[in-house]
Design a protein around this motif. Structure first.
Motif, PDB file in Angstrom:
ATOM      1  N   ASP A  55       0.766  -1.018   0.126  1.00 41.29           N
ATOM      2  CA  ASP A  55       0.203  -0.177  -0.079  1.00 41.29           C
ATOM      3  C   ASP A  55       1.052   1.481  -0.076  1.00 41.29           C
ATOM      4  OD1 ASP A  55       1.262  -0.414   2.547  1.00 41.29           O
ATOM      5  OD2 ASP A  55      -0.462   0.085   3.247  1.00 41.29           O
ATOM      6  N   SER A  56       2.397   1.538  -0.301  1.00 35.27           N
ATOM      7  CA  SER A  56       3.178   2.657  -0.421  1.00 35.27           C
ATOM      8  C   SER A  56       3.307   2.829   0.363  1.00 35.27           C
ATOM      9  CB  SER A  56       2.469   3.136  -0.962  1.00 35.27           C
ATOM     10  OG  SER A  56       2.110   2.904  -2.726  1.00 35.27           O
ATOM     11  N   SER A  57       3.194   2.135   1.731  1.00 34.96           N
ATOM     12  CA  SER A  57       3.686   2.017   3.124  1.00 34.96           C
ATOM     13  C   SER A  57       5.141   1.715   3.426  1.00 34.96           C
ATOM     14  CB  SER A  57       2.522   2.242   4.152  1.00 34.96           C
ATOM     15  OG  SER A  57       2.325   1.265   4.727  1.00 34.96           O
ATOM     16  N   PHE A  58       5.865   1.738   4.514  1.00 33.98           N
ATOM     17  CA  PHE A  58       6.732   0.502   5.046  1.00 33.98           C
ATOM     18  C   PHE A  58       6.642   1.191   6.461  1.00 33.98           C
ATOM     19  CE2 PHE A  58       8.723   5.408   5.489  1.00 33.98           C
ATOM     20  CZ  PHE A  58       9.482   4.770   5.940  1.00 33.98           C
ATOM     21  N   ARG A  59       7.260  -0.579   7.343  1.00 35.99           N
ATOM     22  CA  ARG A  59       7.473  -0.774   8.252  1.00 35.99           C
ATOM     23  C   ARG A  59       8.912  -0.855   8.620  1.00 35.99           C
ATOM     24  NH1 ARG A  59       4.740  -4.722   6.649  1.00 35.99           N
ATOM     25  NH2 ARG A  59       6.231  -6.680   7.397  1.00 35.99           N
ATOM     26  N   GLY A  60       9.270   0.259   9.626  1.00 40.53           N
ATOM     27  CA  GLY A  60      10.276   0.134  10.372  1.00 40.53           C
ATOM     28  C   GLY A  60      11.271  -0.246  11.555  1.00 40.53           C
ATOM     29  N   VAL A  61      11.544  -0.576  11.536  1.00 43.12           N
ATOM     30  CA  VAL A  61      12.633  -1.205  13.597  1.00 43.12           C
ATOM     31  C   VAL A  61      13.827  -1.296  13.132  1.00 43.12           C
ATOM     32  CG1 VAL A  61      13.691  -2.857  14.891  1.00 43.12           C
ATOM     33  CG2 VAL A  61      11.181  -2.761  13.260  1.00 43.12           C
ATOM     34  N   TYR A  62      14.625   0.433  14.395  1.00 41.76           N
ATOM     35  CA  TYR A  62      15.421   0.526  14.050  1.00 41.76           C
ATOM     36  C   TYR A  62      15.920   0.731  15.700  1.00 41.76           C
ATOM     37  CZ  TYR A  62      14.397   4.104  10.618  1.00 41.76           C
ATOM     38  OH  TYR A  62      14.664   4.595   9.109  1.00 41.76           O
ATOM     39  N   THR A 139       6.714   6.331  -0.913  1.00 45.71           N
ATOM     40  CA  THR A 139       6.212   6.765  -2.978  1.00 45.71           C
ATOM     41  C   THR A 139       6.170   5.587  -3.480  1.00 45.71           C
ATOM     42  OG1 THR A 139       7.653   8.484  -2.645  1.00 45.71           O
ATOM     43  CG2 THR A 139       6.225   8.043  -5.089  1.00 45.71           C
ATOM     44  N   PRO A 140       5.036   5.265  -4.158  1.00 44.44           N
ATOM     45  CA  PRO A 140       4.580   3.537  -5.155  1.00 44.44           C
ATOM     46  C   PRO A 140       6.496   3.756  -6.174  1.00 44.44           C
ATOM     47  CG  PRO A 140       3.125   4.902  -4.929  1.00 44.44           C
ATOM     48  CD  PRO A 140       3.974   6.061  -4.280  1.00 44.44           C
ATOM     49  N   LYS A 141       6.757   2.522  -5.495  1.00 47.14           N
ATOM     50  CA  LYS A 141       8.010   2.070  -6.554  1.00 47.14           C
ATOM     51  C   LYS A 141       9.250   2.795  -6.335  1.00 47.14           C
ATOM     52  CE  LYS A 141       4.808   0.122 -10.175  1.00 47.14           C
ATOM     53  NZ  LYS A 141       4.745   0.217 -11.958  1.00 47.14           N
ATOM     54  N   ARG A 142       9.239   3.807  -5.466  1.00 46.16           N
ATOM     55  CA  ARG A 142      10.697   4.074  -5.429  1.00 46.16           C
ATOM     56  C   ARG A 142      10.920   4.603  -3.407  1.00 46.16           C
ATOM     57  NH1 ARG A 142      14.470   7.915  -6.478  1.00 46.16           N
ATOM     58  NH2 ARG A 142      14.996   9.622  -5.142  1.00 46.16           N
ATOM     59  N   LEU A 157      11.570  -5.538  -0.304  1.00 48.09           N
ATOM     60  CA  LEU A 157      10.758  -5.029  -0.365  1.00 48.09           C
ATOM     61  C   LEU A 157       9.265  -6.410  -1.282  1.00 48.09           C
ATOM     62  CD1 LEU A 157      12.867  -4.881  -4.290  1.00 48.09           C
ATOM     63  CD2 LEU A 157      12.205  -3.314  -2.483  1.00 48.09           C
ATOM     64  N   PRO A 158       8.475  -5.340  -1.384  1.00 51.58           N
ATOM     65  CA  PRO A 158       7.115  -6.144  -1.850  1.00 51.58           C
ATOM     66  C   PRO A 158       7.015  -7.798  -2.916  1.00 51.58           C
ATOM     67  CG  PRO A 158       6.273  -4.101  -1.372  1.00 51.58           C
ATOM     68  CD  PRO A 158       8.023  -4.079  -1.938  1.00 51.58           C
ATOM     69  N   PRO A 159       5.794  -8.032  -2.246  1.00 53.82           N
ATOM     70  CA  PRO A 159       6.421  -9.669  -3.039  1.00 53.82           C
ATOM     71  C   PRO A 159       6.570  -8.765  -4.944  1.00 53.82           C
ATOM     72  CG  PRO A 159       4.255  -9.863  -1.952  1.00 53.82           C
ATOM     73  CD  PRO A 159       5.134  -8.371  -1.561  1.00 53.82           C
ATOM     74  N   GLN A 200      14.588   2.170  -5.722  1.00 54.95           N
ATOM     75  CA  GLN A 200      13.803   2.265  -6.822  1.00 54.95           C
ATOM     76  C   GLN A 200      13.335   1.282  -7.996  1.00 54.95           C
ATOM     77  OE1 GLN A 200      13.784   5.908  -9.491  1.00 54.95           O
ATOM     78  NE2 GLN A 200      12.975   4.321 -11.292  1.00 54.95           N
ATOM     79  N   TYR A 201      11.915   0.019  -7.753  1.00 54.61           N
ATOM     80  CA  TYR A 201      11.683  -1.500  -7.636  1.00 54.61           C
ATOM     81  C   TYR A 201      10.381  -0.935  -8.973  1.00 54.61           C
ATOM     82  CZ  TYR A 201       8.882  -0.035  -3.574  1.00 54.61           C
ATOM     83  OH  TYR A 201       8.056   0.362  -2.655  1.00 54.61           O
TER      84      TYR A 201
END
Length: 260
Positions: A55-62, A139-142, A157-159, A200-201
């Motif tokens: 969904d163009s979001s991300f989960r981050g663990v720091y 951002t989608p694909k970036r 990256l997503p599947p 970028q993917y």
């Protein structure tokens, strides 16, 4: 009420709205405490683990060891900073205890947003081995994000997304390795000290589309070159028919009289 007073009231209202949107404590408990789309990767061996979602979001663990706070932001195109719109914030103690965003604040920590950054202050100051996790938009694909914590990185990256095809797939900084596990590309760096990380993917199913676009572009290019060449040839033939390109040889009558 004259125009000057009306403008003053409007300006005051805008300032009040701005302060409410960007000032300290502007992130609601519902936003801080909501559940992430998938569980956070607490057991990562990397200092930073990023999982990009479909969904163009991300989960981050720091890994925030030896830190008492961290600033979260994005850079704009003018050299400034904008606060990261974080949600589903979690803090994990070394013993495995996980706090929600509001629990973190209740235990002496803080999550404050200004016009430039979101500052997360951890409970009890510096905590050995603590981890911070949050979800934010991308951002989608970036994917592009400043480096908040230096060290080893992993971006998942997503599947069915790839970075192998030049131009359509790029990874920065250099020195990364990529591995596909269960249909997902894992990009890893052993040490990141640069200003930011960018990936970028593309979707695998986009490759035939890229090929078709390239083929059509080549056909149009060759067609245009052929048409241009034909136009030049027709113009040359027309000039020859009109005698514009006929070379006239000058008659040599010898030197002027008395100089022969």
């Amino acid at each position: 009420m004259n125009r000057r007073h009306l403008l003053a009231l409007v300006s005051l209202a805008l300032l009040s709205l701005t302060a409410g949107c960007f000032g300290p404590g502007a992130i609601s408990s519902e936003q801080l405490d909501q559940e992430p789309a998938e569980p956070y990767e607490w057991d990562t061996t990397r200092d930073v683990h990023i999982a990009i979602q479909t969904d163009s979001s991300f989960r981050g663990v720091y890994n925030v060891s030896e830190r008492d706070s961290i600033e979260l932001f994005r850079r704009d195109g003018f050299g400034g900073r904008n606060p990261l719109n974080v949600r589903a914030v979690r803090y994990r103690y070394p013993n495995g205890t996980v706090l929600t965003g509001s629990e973190l604040e209740a235990r002496g920590g803080g999550i404050d947003r200004t016009r430039e950054v979101v500052t997360v202050t951890f409970p009890n100051g510096t905590t050995e081995g603590g981890q911070l996790a949050f979800t934010a938009g991308a951002t989608p694909k970036r994917f592009s994000l400043p480096v908040f914590v230096e060290g080893s990185y992993e971006v998942v990256l997503p599947p069915d997304r790839r970075v192998d095809l030049p131009v359509f797939g790029t990874v920065s900084p250099r020195g990364s390795t990529a591995e596909t596990i269960d249909g997902q590309t894992h990009i890893r760096w052993e040490e990141v000290t640069s200003r930011g990380v960018t990936v970028q993917y593309y979707l695998q199913r986009d490759i035939p589309i890229f090929g078709a676009i390239a083929a059509v572009s080549l056909i149009i290019g060759f067609g245009g070159a052929f048409y241009y060449k034909r136009q030049i040839e027709e113009l040359r033939e027309l000039r020859e028919e009109m005698g514009l390109d006929v070379e006239v040889e000058e008659k040599d009558d010898g030197p002027p009289p008395g100089m022969g």
